[in-house]
Design an enzyme around this catalytic site. Structure first.
Site, PDB file in Angstrom:
ATOM      1  N   PHE A   1       5.046   0.877   6.417  1.00 29.04           N
ATOM      2  CA  PHE A   1       6.421  -0.101   6.369  1.00 29.04           C
ATOM      3  C   PHE A   1       6.425  -0.342   5.037  1.00 29.04           C
ATOM      4  CE2 PHE A   1       3.720  -1.377  10.491  1.00 29.04           C
ATOM      5  CZ  PHE A   1       4.526  -0.614  11.699  1.00 29.04           C
ATOM      6  N   CYS A   2       5.766  -0.297   3.922  1.00 27.43           N
ATOM      7  CA  CYS A   2       5.896  -0.278   2.707  1.00 27.43           C
ATOM      8  C   CYS A   2       7.079   0.685   1.909  1.00 27.43           C
ATOM      9  CB  CYS A   2       4.917  -0.941   1.630  1.00 27.43           C
ATOM     10  SG  CYS A   2       3.978  -1.165   2.380  1.00 27.43           S
TER      11      CYS A   2
ATOM     12  N   CYS B   1       1.440   2.943   3.415  1.00 25.43           N
ATOM     13  CA  CYS B   1       1.969   2.135   4.089  1.00 25.43           C
ATOM     14  C   CYS B   1       3.633   2.383   4.824  1.00 25.43           C
ATOM     15  CB  CYS B   1       1.441   0.554   4.137  1.00 25.43           C
ATOM     16  SG  CYS B   1       2.746  -0.608   5.381  1.00 25.43           S
TER      17      CYS B   1
ATOM     18  N   TYR C   1       0.683  -1.319   0.391  1.00 26.92           N
ATOM     19  CA  TYR C   1      -0.104   0.013   0.220  1.00 26.92           C
ATOM     20  C   TYR C   1       1.225   1.110   0.085  1.00 26.92           C
ATOM     21  CZ  TYR C   1      -3.261  -2.936   2.242  1.00 26.92           C
ATOM     22  OH  TYR C   1      -3.566  -4.638   2.995  1.00 26.92           O
TER      23      TYR C   1
END
Length: 375
Positions: free
Chosen positions: A114-115, A112, A109
């Site tokens: 973390f992404c 996001c 995403y």
């Protein structure tokens, strides 16, 4: 060896066709003698008829035999060349992969944190990668995966890496050691655990460790305790900093609506999904952000916790350009990846105005550039 055999077969075939016996029709010496019993009439219209066929047959057999040798040699040579080319391509592909030229596909995403961490790492190290934006509602793009979270990184279409910190540690290890990703992933075993709510969660051992030998470690971490500091701040980014994002970007109803407008615009939503996400999602996250504030013991004005955390990070860097010195380390990339998901929102503007992070942040922008610049 196969090529030599093919050439030999072809040479034999050519000699047969060019031999005097073949040209003269006298190929009896090249064909085994066959004793025929019974009436000759069974094979023709009489003795003379049989003999005329016998004189014709060796010539035809010789030519057929010669052609067969030539065709067989040609086919053998073709197969040999084909196998040689395939072997050469396989060697080149293996060499490319061993040199770090990996085929990477990131399922994500865009908004996001973390992404964003993973993208910051890939961009800084100039690793080309493809992005597959996952629909947050249906998640059809990762229906093939048992692991249902993002980010997911596929390496060479056959090795799946889960968890942002594992992905970063494993790829950094590969860049230094040149070991295969499959071998490296043995160092990050997956384990199942039950959290305080009784829900099963997946964790990974050693996920903040870059698996290098002593000599490589001294090169990567020349200063005393620099490895220890990197791990400490990577954990801090995952365990504390990331939990400040939602309470700040959904702090008020206006901010929640603006945040979801950004999420829908940058994400992968259908028309109706986008409308639903923007208004219903914004209202839901406004409520959830209040729960998160309570869960993490944040102040009533959650901005103060964000400012404090960011200034704590800047103070830890000190007079250096980055936490890693002249170049960003994995902690720099993690913190930058998390903070940049707020860009364009009120929380980001307030952070840049009320903390000392701007200089470091601008340096990180230049260091990582954008995915499109080099992919």
């Amino acid at each position: 060896m196969a090529a030599a055999s093919a050439r030999t077969i072809g040479k034999v075939g050519w000699n047969i066709l060019e031999s005097p016996a073949c040209r003269a029709g006298n190929i009896a010496s090249l064909v085994p003698r066959v004793s025929l019993h019974g009436s000759s009439r069974a094979y023709g219209t009489g003795v003379a008829g049989f003999r005329s066929k016998l004189l014709f047959t060796p010539l035809r057999v010789g030519r057929v035999l010669g052609c067969a040798y030539l065709v067989g040699g040609g086919l053998g040579l073709y197969q040999t060349i084909q196998l040689s080319v395939q072997h050469h391509l396989a060697e080149e592909e293996g060499k490319a992969y061993s040199d770090g030229d990996l085929k990477l596909t990131l399922y994500q995403y865009k908004t996001c944190p973390f992404c964003s961490k993973v993208r910051a790492f890939l961009d800084y190290h100039r690793l080309p990668y493809e992005i597959v934006e996952v629909n947050p509602v249906m998640r059809k793009e990762i229906k093939w995966s048992i692991y249902r979270k993002v980010p997911i990184l596929m390496v060479n279409d056959d090795v799946q890496l889960n968890d942002s910190s594992v992905i970063i540690s494993a790829l950094k290890t590969q860049l230094i050691s040149k070991e295969t990703i499959s071998e490296i992933m043995r160092c990050y075993p997956e384990m199942k655990a039950v959290n305080e709510k009784g829900k099963e969660v997946t964790e990974f051992n050693n996920k903040y460790w870059v698996m290098v030998n002593e000599a490589e470690g001294q090169t990567m971490y020349p200063e005393k305790d620099s490895r220890k500091e990197e791990i400490k701040w990577r954990k801090w980014a995952d365990d504390w900093l990331v939990h400040l994002i939602s309470p700040n970007v959904y702090r008020t109803t206006g901010e929640a609506l603006a945040s979801f407008d950004y999420i829908v615009r940058e994400g992968k939503f259908g028309t109706y999904e986008g409308f639903f996400a923007k208004y219903v999602g914004a209202a839901a996250m406004f409520v959830i952000s209040k729960r998160l504030k309570s869960r993490h013991n944040l102040q009533d004005d959650v901005r103060q916790d964000l400012y404090k955390a960011v200034n704590e990070w800047v103070a830890a860097i000190g007079k250096k350009k980055f936490m890693g010195g002249d170049q960003p380390n994995l902690a720099d990339l993690a913190v930058y990846g998390i903070l940049r998901v707020m860009e364009g929102l009120e929380a980001w503007d307030d952070m840049m105005e009320n903390t000392k992070v701007k200089s470091w942040y601008r340096c990180m922008e230049k260091a990582t550039q954008s995915h499109e610049d080099h992919n």
